[in-house]
Design an enzyme around this catalytic site. Sequence first.
Site, PDB file in Angstrom:
ATOM      1  N   ASP A   1       0.882  -1.166   0.000  1.00 51.79           N
ATOM      2  CA  ASP A   1       0.000   0.000   0.000  1.00 51.79           C
ATOM      3  C   ASP A   1       0.921   1.218   0.000  1.00 51.79           C
ATOM      4  OD1 ASP A   1      -1.647   2.126   0.627  1.00 51.79           O
ATOM      5  OD2 ASP A   1      -2.150   1.419   2.651  1.00 51.79           O
TER       6      ASP A   1
ATOM      7  N   LYS B   1       2.637  11.518  -3.455  1.00 53.77           N
ATOM      8  CA  LYS B   1       1.606  10.818  -4.225  1.00 53.77           C
ATOM      9  C   LYS B   1       0.714  11.794  -4.996  1.00 53.77           C
ATOM     10  CE  LYS B   1      -1.723   7.158  -3.258  1.00 53.77           C
ATOM     11  NZ  LYS B   1      -2.179   6.268  -2.192  1.00 53.77           N
TER      12      LYS B   1
ATOM     13  N   GLU C   1      -7.125   0.773  -4.326  1.00 54.44           N
ATOM     14  CA  GLU C   1      -7.086   0.651  -2.862  1.00 54.44           C
ATOM     15  C   GLU C   1      -8.416   0.142  -2.282  1.00 54.44           C
ATOM     16  OE1 GLU C   1      -5.804   4.577  -1.813  1.00 54.44           O
ATOM     17  OE2 GLU C   1      -3.817   4.206  -2.645  1.00 54.44           O
TER      18      GLU C   1
ATOM     19  N   ASP D   1     -12.412   5.809   3.180  1.00 54.55           N
ATOM     20  CA  ASP D   1     -10.984   5.910   3.476  1.00 54.55           C
ATOM     21  C   ASP D   1     -10.675   7.332   3.948  1.00 54.55           C
ATOM     22  OD1 ASP D   1      -8.245   6.092   3.471  1.00 54.55           O
ATOM     23  OD2 ASP D   1      -7.953   5.134   1.529  1.00 54.55           O
TER      24      ASP D   1
END
Length: 606
Positions: A8, A70, A169, A191
Amino acid sequence: MERVVGIDLGTTNSVVAYFEQGQPIVIHNAEGSTLTPSVVYYKSPREVVVGELARRNLVLSPKQVIRSVKRFMGARFSELGERRRGISYELVEGPDDSVLIDVGWTRVAPEQVSAEILKKMKRTAEEFFGEEIEQAVITVPAYFNDNQRAATKRAGELAGLNVLRIINEPTAAALAYGVARNTPHSVVVFDFGGGTTDVTILDVDKDVIEVRSTRGDTFLGGDNIDELLSQFVVERFFKDTGVDLAADPITYQRVREAAEKVKCELSTTTESIISVPFIAVGPQGSPLHLHYPVTRAQLEALMDPLLPRLIECCRIALDDARLKRSDIANILLVGGSTRIPCVVKALAEFFGREPSRILNPDEAVAMGAAIQASIISGALREVLLLDVTPLSLGIETAGGVFTPLIPRNSSIPVAVHKQFTTVRDNQTSVKIHVLQGERKKASENHSLGWFRLTGITPAPKEIPCIDVCFQIDANGLLHVSATEVTSGISNSITIECFGSLEMEDAERIAEEAQAAAEEDRLFLRKVSLVKQGEALIEELEPLLQDQERPLDPMTAANLREAIFRFEVAKATDRIEDIERALEGLNELASSLGERLLAKRLESLEE
Ligand code: AMP
């Protein structure tokens, strides 16, 4: 067979996991943690530091320590816009409108930075297995476009990994939560991480998981909460001492770190202390310490403006998926910030069901990546098809009412917490009676077992907080535990909850419950009336014993009569009788209330 790990690659933290003996296992890094901060410190041409050690240099070397890279994966320089917000390092334009990061002694592309993080994850796995690891499955947000996915794959290759697959994800999280089952259904993956929020709706049909819609807020995460709490503390400190802790970045970073720690603690306790000794120097040169108690209620008040934004993401994701809240079979939590109780509560209220909290929210995505890795490598032939709860599971509460914790048709594994309290003053034990069924009346449901929680700290009724947790594991075993929050005392029971129950039996039981809906409604009405009556009697009865201000004989007789009538009515099942008796009590209470109040006013004037 060559080993494949799941990684991850997160905005805030990264996690690596592998699959062995039927389950995903998360690997600890050299620092002893399963979470590696996704932070890279370009210290010198000879030294690049990754993880916790890099994070500690954020304040001192803001231009060389790269976090949240990211956000820039596969991005075009001309389209950065908002994404630059809150970044302390310098972004420059590279060839073909690409993004580069200038760290002083060199310029690096976002995928190179990600490659450093992936190298660290690869090393973590290699140190654990004592052998070289070359194959990996890496996760990306569902909204990542082809460019962003390709950049992530390149980062893997730069790190020396053969990237077998890039997976979403939320899909990974759903695999880890084991949502696959025989009937098609939709789940939401919520999330809520350090810097971002992503809400994804997935369609699950057998072992196929598809993204139906996804909605995010790229500037909403745990960091916002740390900031709000830090500002709150800084303002208070300024009022108390005249010193502005935000003036110096290093001092402010110390406050931020302490605030984050307290925030995390307040997810499990209701009170904590934000404490940083020697935070500043006072006017007379004496050291000043930061030391304030902070309650969960205060934190929740600060977070108040954030909750509607979280719910708005859910609402839009649902609209985009053209689904209603009631279409959602399960809410899966991902990201460290989903440990915050008021966030879970807001979600439960919005969706009308408790979110699943069975997995560690920081690790679920990596675990799912590891499951996917083992499917690809052939170690795991198919996704385990897991079941649903055929009937609701819950406990008996005051008045013989059945209070469900896990509704019927919840996919398993599942875990649900609910808080309860006592009904009497100084009550030191409670009975946890576990039942299965759809009737409101506990005695009409199937009893699965019971246990007692003893040693509760004596306190007035309704004060103790007893956390009851129902957890069904992948084998269908139901673990029920009860914990008194203040003292931490706990007891539990494990039950095979489905036993020999066939699906048709479950359907029949649910239909019978439907047919008995009116009977159940009357039962609940009776319980509620009795509760009101008993509360009134508890208030009124002491007036009969009051020697100082005795009631006049007529009123006392009326009161005794009203109480007697209520007790008689209570023993019957006739709602009208109980209502009438309660009315009598209410009338007396209001007339006595006025009389007492009038007396009190008189005595005040004397
Ligand atoms: P992630 O991006 O999933 O790694 O989540 C990191 C965020 O989760 C950070 O903002 C952490 O402060 C937050 N977090 C981790 N544990 C807790 C906790 N127990 N309570 C509240 N927030 C937490």
